[in-house]
Design a protein around this motif. Structure first.
Motif, mmCIF file in Angstrom:
data_model
loop_
_atom_site.group_PDB
_atom_site.id
_atom_site.type_symbol
_atom_site.label_atom_id
_atom_site.label_comp_id
_atom_site.label_asym_id
_atom_site.label_seq_id
_atom_site.Cartn_x
_atom_site.Cartn_y
_atom_site.Cartn_z
ATOM 1 N N TYR A 1 0.792 -1.234 0.000
ATOM 2 C CA TYR A 1 0.000 0.000 0.000
ATOM 3 C C TYR A 1 0.826 1.287 0.000
ATOM 4 O O TYR A 1 0.249 2.365 -0.159
ATOM 5 C CB TYR A 1 -0.942 0.003 1.211
ATOM 6 N N ARG A 2 2.144 1.180 0.169
ATOM 7 C CA ARG A 2 3.004 2.364 0.083
ATOM 8 C C ARG A 2 4.385 1.900 -0.392
ATOM 9 O O ARG A 2 5.376 2.009 0.312
ATOM 10 C CB ARG A 2 3.082 3.035 1.456
ATOM 11 N N PRO A 3 4.452 1.376 -1.636
ATOM 12 C CA PRO A 3 5.680 0.717 -2.090
ATOM 13 C C PRO A 3 6.867 1.648 -2.312
ATOM 14 O O PRO A 3 7.984 1.169 -2.465
ATOM 15 C CB PRO A 3 5.259 0.054 -3.406
ATOM 16 N N ALA A 4 6.645 2.949 -2.310
ATOM 17 C CA ALA A 4 7.770 3.867 -2.484
ATOM 18 C C ALA A 4 8.720 3.806 -1.304
ATOM 19 O O ALA A 4 9.907 4.149 -1.438
ATOM 20 C CB ALA A 4 7.262 5.297 -2.681
ATOM 21 N N ASN A 5 8.244 3.387 -0.153
ATOM 22 C CA ASN A 5 9.088 3.290 1.041
ATOM 23 C C ASN A 5 8.555 2.161 1.908
ATOM 24 O O ASN A 5 7.505 2.280 2.523
ATOM 25 C CB ASN A 5 9.089 4.612 1.814
ATOM 26 N N TYR A 6 9.271 1.062 1.928
ATOM 27 C CA TYR A 6 8.855 -0.109 2.709
ATOM 28 C C TYR A 6 9.960 -0.483 3.699
ATOM 29 O O TYR A 6 10.433 -1.608 3.769
ATOM 30 C CB TYR A 6 8.504 -1.289 1.795
ATOM 31 N N ASP A 7 10.355 0.508 4.514
ATOM 32 C CA ASP A 7 11.461 0.322 5.446
ATOM 33 C C ASP A 7 11.057 -0.388 6.732
ATOM 34 O O ASP A 7 11.893 -0.659 7.593
ATOM 35 C CB ASP A 7 12.109 1.657 5.778
ATOM 36 N N GLY A 8 9.772 -0.678 6.891
ATOM 37 C CA GLY A 8 9.337 -1.384 8.075
ATOM 38 C C GLY A 8 9.219 -0.531 9.319
ATOM 39 O O GLY A 8 8.987 -1.055 10.416
ATOM 40 N N GLN A 9 9.339 0.784 9.156
ATOM 41 C CA GLN A 9 9.241 1.689 10.295
ATOM 42 C C GLN A 9 7.832 2.267 10.390
ATOM 43 O O GLN A 9 7.244 2.650 9.381
ATOM 44 C CB GLN A 9 10.254 2.835 10.156
ATOM 45 N N PRO A 10 7.277 2.330 11.584
ATOM 46 C CA PRO A 10 5.952 2.947 11.729
ATOM 47 C C PRO A 10 6.034 4.443 11.495
ATOM 48 O O PRO A 10 6.910 5.122 12.024
ATOM 49 C CB PRO A 10 5.585 2.625 13.189
ATOM 50 N N ASP A 11 5.158 4.968 10.656
ATOM 51 C CA ASP A 11 5.133 6.403 10.384
ATOM 52 C C ASP A 11 3.693 6.834 10.153
ATOM 53 O O ASP A 11 2.770 6.008 10.117
ATOM 54 C CB ASP A 11 6.030 6.769 9.203
ATOM 55 N N ALA A 12 3.498 8.134 9.972
ATOM 56 C CA ALA A 12 2.149 8.693 9.896
ATOM 57 C C ALA A 12 1.388 8.194 8.676
ATOM 58 O O ALA A 12 0.190 7.887 8.763
ATOM 59 C CB ALA A 12 2.216 10.221 9.903
#
Length: 260
Positions: free
Chosen positions: A234-245
């Motif tokens: 659902y947000r493939p531009a950034n999949y770093d595994g960190q919780p964010d807004a």
């Protein structure tokens, strides 16, 4: 001699009339398909290697879709179990080989390069073919929205396929997978930007979405792997595994939409 002939006749008659007879004239209304989900994969191999792996080893899949041309190969009948997901869980259901249809896409996945990980894009014609196949499966098995999932959804601790370049939004536009309303996401993201939910909140919301995730409130590797699986979809531009807004907003909106 007469006794032997008589015995032979009786055996032959028993073979003709002794078989089980089943009456199919009544059909129960309380039934549905055994198929609950469709799981999407990439093969990490070219077409010939993919065919060899999926037909000559213990690993199998119901369908394989080539990349050029996008031929659909049926390798296992849908009424039979294919061995494509292994240890898996989704929405509390485990060992999903028994209740899923597996579709493999010929795609190399990723390569490690000096500049980092390179992911192979999916051929547009291959995705077009996949959509036709998915619509047919969904209709025949009367699958609910949300029944098409990734291998990385059901096994986030060990699998990443079909990867961040798989076009989930395209499938959503075709009515095959749920997608969060972007206006609602923007509103929630603005709120979460000032006060990010706790790790425990993320774990609870991910579990509500269907994932198997720890519920101890700690941002451990297992939790990060599940967050990354959600982000790849659902947000493939950034999949770093960190919780964010943004991740929080997409997760909440999806769950609210599913709840109706």
């Amino acid at each position: 001699m007469k006794s032997l002939c008589l015995a032979l006749v009786l055996v032959l008659l028993a073979g003709c009339t002794g078989g089980l007879r089943i009456d199919d004239s009544h059909t129960a209304t309380g039934q549905n398909s055994r198929v609950q989900y469709v799981v999407l994969h990439y093969t990490s191999a070219d077409l010939q290697r993919s065919l060899d792996l999926l037909t000559q080893t213990e690993v199998s899949s119901h369908y394989l879709i080539g990349d050029a041309p996008p031929t659909v190969y049926r390798l296992v009948d849908e009424n039979r179990r294919a061995w494509h997901v292994g240890v898996s869980e989704w929405q509390g259901r485990t060992w999903l080989n028994a209740s899923t249809i597996g579709i493999e896409l010929v795609n190399q996945g990723y390569y490690q390069t000096p500049a980092g990980r390179y992911w192979q894009p999916f051929a547009p014609q291959q995705i077009d073919t996949l959509i036709v196949l998915l619509k047919d499966i969904v209709k025949r098995h009367q699958l609910a929205l949300g029944s098409i999932i990734a291998h990385s959804d059901v096994a986030p601790q060990r699998k990443v396929d079909p990867g961040p370049l798989f076009p989930w939004k395209r499938l959503a536009d075709e009515g095959l997978v749920p997608w969060p309303n972007e206006d609602a996401v923007a509103r929630q993201q603005a709120l979460f930007s000032t006060s990010l939910p706790s790790v425990q909140w993320f774990q609870e919301q991910l579990a509500q979405n269907g994932y198997t995730v720890p519920q101890h409130g700690e941002l451990d590797e297992a939790t990060r792997n599940v967050i990354a699986a959600f982000q790849m979809k659902y947000r493939p531009a950034n999949y770093d595994g960190q919780p964010d807004a943004e991740t929080a907003a997409r997760l909440l909106v999806l769950n609210l939409q599913a709840a109706g």
